[in-house]
Design a protein around this motif. Structure first.
Motif, short mmCIF file in Angstrom:
data_model
loop_
_atom_site.label_atom_id
_atom_site.label_comp_id
_atom_site.label_asym_id
_atom_site.label_seq_id
_atom_site.Cartn_x
_atom_site.Cartn_y
_atom_site.Cartn_z
N SER A 161 -30.27 -10.26 -47.74
CA SER A 161 -31.36 -9.89 -46.83
C SER A 161 -31.00 -8.60 -46.13
N ARG A 162 -31.99 -7.74 -45.94
CA ARG A 162 -31.80 -6.50 -45.19
C ARG A 162 -32.79 -6.45 -44.03
N GLY A 163 -32.38 -5.78 -42.97
CA GLY A 163 -33.23 -5.63 -41.80
C GLY A 163 -32.45 -5.91 -40.54
N PRO A 164 -32.85 -5.33 -39.42
CA PRO A 164 -32.08 -5.47 -38.18
C PRO A 164 -32.17 -6.87 -37.60
N VAL A 165 -31.08 -7.32 -37.02
CA VAL A 165 -31.09 -8.57 -36.28
C VAL A 165 -31.61 -8.28 -34.87
N VAL A 166 -32.49 -9.11 -34.37
CA VAL A 166 -33.03 -8.96 -33.02
C VAL A 166 -32.11 -9.73 -32.08
N THR A 167 -31.55 -9.01 -31.11
CA THR A 167 -30.63 -9.63 -30.18
C THR A 167 -30.82 -9.02 -28.80
N TRP A 168 -30.18 -9.59 -27.81
CA TRP A 168 -30.36 -9.17 -26.43
C TRP A 168 -28.99 -8.92 -25.80
N ALA A 169 -28.94 -8.06 -24.80
CA ALA A 169 -27.69 -7.74 -24.12
C ALA A 169 -27.87 -7.91 -22.62
N SER A 170 -26.88 -8.53 -21.98
CA SER A 170 -27.03 -8.87 -20.56
C SER A 170 -26.02 -8.19 -19.65
#
Length: 248
Positions: free
Chosen positions: A167-176
């Motif tokens: 699979s290709r594509g950016p992972v959606v993540t969050w930074a705190s």
């Protein structure tokens, strides 16, 4: 749609519980992954912690995939120059454990962590995902030698043994960890909710214990999950691997 909870360890147990409940409202029971740290910052060992081991096994029994996530998650061999130095400084807060680790040490930590988790879980690990998604040459070689089934970075999921990209594509993540990073991750999630479901056959979403400390991040995660499951079926990494093999 592949969802995952990072940095699972005894020190994050309460926060992980909150994230489990949030994800399962959208995906159902067990249709996501956990990334487990054997000894978080060398302050929270799983070994000898019977209660947490029992909880990990219960989560796995419920269908949650368990990935090895480094050994201690702390970068103990930081690079100071070149691309590795740039990544270590700007892409993580001193937690790129496997970015600059020599091959022999990377292999030893992976092998020890794999054996520990598999003993606790009573089943094979789903694969290995490096802390902060950062790998050096030693880590890549160790992945191949140990025969880890799957690995993942910011932009892809692959089979280490063959190098096949699943699979290709950016992972959606969050930074705190800062106001700036909170703002930028909220902005990217808004864009991802609009653009990625239309563009990618596989969506990836990753959350961290620290996300639970910022209500705006939790709201954004909730909204992103709600949008992603409207167009993409909640699945496991094993499903991705099976679909890549084709029928039979």
């Amino acid at each position: 749609m592949l969802a995952s909870i990072h940095d699972v360890s005894p020190r994050s147990h309460a926060q992980v519980d909150r994230l489990v409940h949030l994800i399962e409202r959208h995906t159902g029971t067990g249709r996501f992954a956990m990334l487990v740290i054997p000894d978080h910052w060398r302050e929270a060992p799983i070994e000898g912690n019977a209660a947490f081991g029992t909880q990990l096994r219960a989560w796995a029994d419920a269908g949650i995939e368990m990935f090895l996530h480094g050994w201690c998650h702390r970068d103990e061999t930081p690079a100071t120059q070149g691309l590795a130095g740039f990544k270590g400084k700007h892409m993580t807060a001193g937690e790129g454990e496997f970015l600059n680790l020599p091959h022999d040490e990377a292999l030893a930590r992976m092998a020890r962590g794999k054996a520990l988790l598999e003993d606790v879980l009573g089943r094979p690990v789903a694969g290995f995902i490096a802390p902060a998604w950062l790998y050096g040459e030693g880590a890549h070689a160790a992945l191949r030698e140990l025969g880890m089934p799957l690995a993942e970075d910011h932009m892809k999921v692959w089979r280490p043994a063959s190098g096949e990209v699943l699979s290709r594509g950016p992972v959606v993540t969050w930074a705190s960890r800062s106001k700036g990073r909170i703002a930028s991750s909220l902005a990217f999630a808004r864009l991802a909710r609009t653009a990625l479901p239309l563009a990618l056959p596989t969506l990836r979403l990753a959350v961290h214990p620290g996300d639970t400390t910022v209500p705006a991040l939790m709201d954004s995660i909730d909204q992103t999950l709600a949008r992603f499951v409207r167009s993409h079926r909640p699945a496991r990494y094993a499903d991705l691997a099976r679909s890549a093999r084709g029928p039979g």
